[in-house]
Scaffold this motif. Structure first.
Motif, PDB file in Angstrom:
ATOM      1  N   PRO A   1      71.868  15.996 -35.870  1.00 49.80           N
ATOM      2  CA  PRO A   1      73.023  16.740 -35.363  1.00 49.80           C
ATOM      3  C   PRO A   1      73.873  17.385 -36.463  1.00 49.80           C
ATOM      4  N   ASP A   2      73.827  16.836 -37.681  1.00 48.33           N
ATOM      5  CA  ASP A   2      74.692  17.375 -38.727  1.00 48.33           C
ATOM      6  C   ASP A   2      73.965  17.988 -39.916  1.00 48.33           C
ATOM      7  N   LYS A   3      72.614  18.065 -39.872  1.00 48.75           N
ATOM      8  CA  LYS A   3      71.907  18.582 -41.045  1.00 48.75           C
ATOM      9  C   LYS A   3      70.491  19.013 -40.711  1.00 48.75           C
ATOM     10  N   LEU A   4      70.046  20.049 -41.434  1.00 45.39           N
ATOM     11  CA  LEU A   4      68.641  20.448 -41.483  1.00 45.39           C
ATOM     12  C   LEU A   4      68.181  20.243 -42.918  1.00 45.39           C
ATOM     13  N   GLU A   5      67.039  19.585 -43.097  1.00 44.83           N
ATOM     14  CA  GLU A   5      66.472  19.423 -44.434  1.00 44.83           C
ATOM     15  C   GLU A   5      65.016  19.878 -44.399  1.00 44.83           C
TER      16      GLU A   5
ATOM     17  N   HIS B   1      68.572  22.609 -47.757  1.00 45.54           N
ATOM     18  CA  HIS B   1      69.218  21.897 -46.653  1.00 45.54           C
ATOM     19  C   HIS B   1      70.394  22.719 -46.165  1.00 45.54           C
ATOM     20  N   LEU B   2      70.760  22.471 -44.934  1.00 41.69           N
ATOM     21  CA  LEU B   2      71.894  23.138 -44.307  1.00 41.69           C
ATOM     22  C   LEU B   2      72.714  22.072 -43.611  1.00 41.69           C
ATOM     23  N   ASP B   3      73.930  21.885 -44.089  1.00 44.86           N
ATOM     24  CA  ASP B   3      74.833  20.919 -43.464  1.00 44.86           C
ATOM     25  C   ASP B   3      75.584  21.599 -42.341  1.00 44.86           C
ATOM     26  N   ARG B   4      75.748  20.886 -41.260  1.00 45.94           N
ATOM     27  CA  ARG B   4      76.489  21.413 -40.113  1.00 45.94           C
ATOM     28  C   ARG B   4      77.828  20.701 -40.068  1.00 45.94           C
ATOM     29  N   GLY B   5      78.890  21.455 -40.276  1.00 47.32           N
ATOM     30  CA  GLY B   5      80.229  20.883 -40.265  1.00 47.32           C
ATOM     31  C   GLY B   5      80.674  20.503 -38.859  1.00 47.32           C
ATOM     32  N   SER B   6      81.714  19.708 -38.782  1.00 48.62           N
ATOM     33  CA  SER B   6      82.201  19.238 -37.477  1.00 48.62           C
ATOM     34  C   SER B   6      82.720  20.384 -36.610  1.00 48.62           C
ATOM     35  N   ASN B   7      83.109  21.500 -37.211  1.00 50.43           N
ATOM     36  CA  ASN B   7      83.609  22.656 -36.454  1.00 50.43           C
ATOM     37  C   ASN B   7      82.528  23.689 -36.172  1.00 50.43           C
ATOM     38  N   SER B   8      81.299  23.429 -36.582  1.00 49.30           N
ATOM     39  CA  SER B   8      80.212  24.390 -36.384  1.00 49.30           C
ATOM     40  C   SER B   8      79.844  24.516 -34.913  1.00 49.30           C
ATOM     41  N   THR B   9      79.360  25.680 -34.570  1.00 52.17           N
ATOM     42  CA  THR B   9      78.849  25.934 -33.219  1.00 52.17           C
ATOM     43  C   THR B   9      77.432  26.489 -33.347  1.00 52.17           C
ATOM     44  N   ASN B  10      76.753  26.648 -32.236  1.00 52.81           N
ATOM     45  CA  ASN B  10      75.419  27.244 -32.288  1.00 52.81           C
ATOM     46  C   ASN B  10      75.467  28.696 -32.747  1.00 52.81           C
ATOM     47  N   PHE B  11      76.618  29.358 -32.630  1.00 51.44           N
ATOM     48  CA  PHE B  11      76.750  30.730 -33.095  1.00 51.44           C
ATOM     49  C   PHE B  11      76.519  30.825 -34.592  1.00 51.44           C
ATOM     50  N   ASP B  12      77.055  29.833 -35.348  1.00 50.28           N
ATOM     51  CA  ASP B  12      76.922  29.900 -36.795  1.00 50.28           C
ATOM     52  C   ASP B  12      75.922  28.913 -37.357  1.00 50.28           C
TER      53      ASP B  12
ATOM     54  N   ALA C   1      66.898  29.194 -41.724  1.00 52.03           N
ATOM     55  CA  ALA C   1      67.392  29.033 -40.357  1.00 52.03           C
ATOM     56  C   ALA C   1      68.137  30.304 -39.966  1.00 52.03           C
ATOM     57  N   HIS C   2      67.930  30.759 -38.744  1.00 55.13           N
ATOM     58  CA  HIS C   2      68.605  31.951 -38.219  1.00 55.13           C
ATOM     59  C   HIS C   2      69.491  31.558 -37.042  1.00 55.13           C
ATOM     60  N   SER C   3      70.606  32.251 -36.901  1.00 54.48           N
ATOM     61  CA  SER C   3      71.507  32.067 -35.762  1.00 54.48           C
ATOM     62  C   SER C   3      72.104  33.428 -35.429  1.00 54.48           C
ATOM     63  N   ALA C   4      72.975  33.472 -34.442  1.00 59.73           N
ATOM     64  CA  ALA C   4      73.629  34.735 -34.097  1.00 59.73           C
ATOM     65  C   ALA C   4      74.414  35.278 -35.287  1.00 59.73           C
ATOM     66  N   GLN C   5      75.027  34.403 -36.055  1.00 57.93           N
ATOM     67  CA  GLN C   5      75.838  34.844 -37.197  1.00 57.93           C
ATOM     68  C   GLN C   5      75.010  35.095 -38.444  1.00 57.93           C
ATOM     69  N   HIS C   6      73.922  34.369 -38.616  1.00 56.78           N
ATOM     70  CA  HIS C   6      73.134  34.465 -39.853  1.00 56.78           C
ATOM     71  C   HIS C   6      71.671  34.754 -39.535  1.00 56.78           C
ATOM     72  N   SER C   7      71.237  36.011 -39.777  1.00 57.78           N
ATOM     73  CA  SER C   7      69.828  36.343 -39.533  1.00 57.78           C
ATOM     74  C   SER C   7      69.472  37.621 -40.280  1.00 57.78           C
ATOM     75  N   TRP C   8      68.158  37.818 -40.441  1.00 57.08           N
ATOM     76  CA  TRP C   8      67.695  39.076 -41.027  1.00 57.08           C
ATOM     77  C   TRP C   8      68.084  40.228 -40.105  1.00 57.08           C
ATOM     78  N   GLY C   9      68.069  39.985 -38.802  1.00 54.09           N
ATOM     79  CA  GLY C   9      68.386  41.039 -37.847  1.00 54.09           C
ATOM     80  C   GLY C   9      69.802  41.576 -37.964  1.00 54.09           C
TER      81      GLY C   9
END
Length: 180
Positions: free
Chosen positions: A155-159, A169-180, A120-128
């Protein structure tokens, strides 16, 4: 045709990419109940078809699954992936990207080509940005066979799964935003 925002964002990462997408029945064909996407060497470049849902459908949460066979040919990079619907506004990688399946075929001694990868890629985490997440990959597979790839997005996980086995899998914490 790639959007200008996507083209700009990917240019630096794909400078050496020799392929281009074309709209042609020779590239995409439905035959015997199977979709065939074919790449060909033509005039010093590689052409390929692709399917896109951009401006056709938007999906948030759910399951995407495909039964597919990758070519396993040196230099190919088949993929089954998604981009955020806001790519025209925020660009890549801020729009987000889910790589449900990628397969990289590189010359020896690289032996990674027998596996299917997800990330998964986002503004904070990507090859770019040089800050990509580790992602996951399958065991070494027989690429002459079909394999089922899947992502379950809540809403809270990618598997991510290959042949029913969770690879990452990637868990999305309650403080996560689309940036991360």
């Amino acid at each position: 045709v790639l959007t200008s925002a996507l083209t700009s964002a990917l240019t630096s990462a794909l400078r050496s990419e020799l392929q281009c997408y074309i709209d042609s029945a020779d590239s995409i064909d439905l035959c015997d109940g199977m979709l065939h996407i074919t790449a060909r060497k033509e005039s010093g470049r590689v052409t390929s078809g692709r399917l896109t849902t951009q401006d056709k459908v938007e999906i948030a949460y759910g399951r995407w699954e495909a039964r597919l066979k990758v070519p396993g040919v040196l230099g190919t990079w088949p993929a089954f992936w998604t981009l955020g619907n806001d790519i025209r506004d925020v660009g890549w990688p801020a729009c987000g990207e889910l790589d449900i399946m990628e397969n990289f075929q590189r010359p020896p001694p690289d032996t990674s080509g027998g596996s299917i990868y997800s990330i998964a890629h986002s503004a904070q985490h990507s090859w770019g940005t040089g800050t990509a997440l580790a992602g996951g990959y399958s065991e070494t597979l027989n690429l002459t066979e079909f394999h089922t790839v899947r992502v379950d997005w809540s809403p809270d996980k990618l598997e991510f799964f290959v042949n029913g086995n969770r690879t990452w899998h990637l868990d999305r914490g309650s403080n996560s935003t689309n940036f991360d």
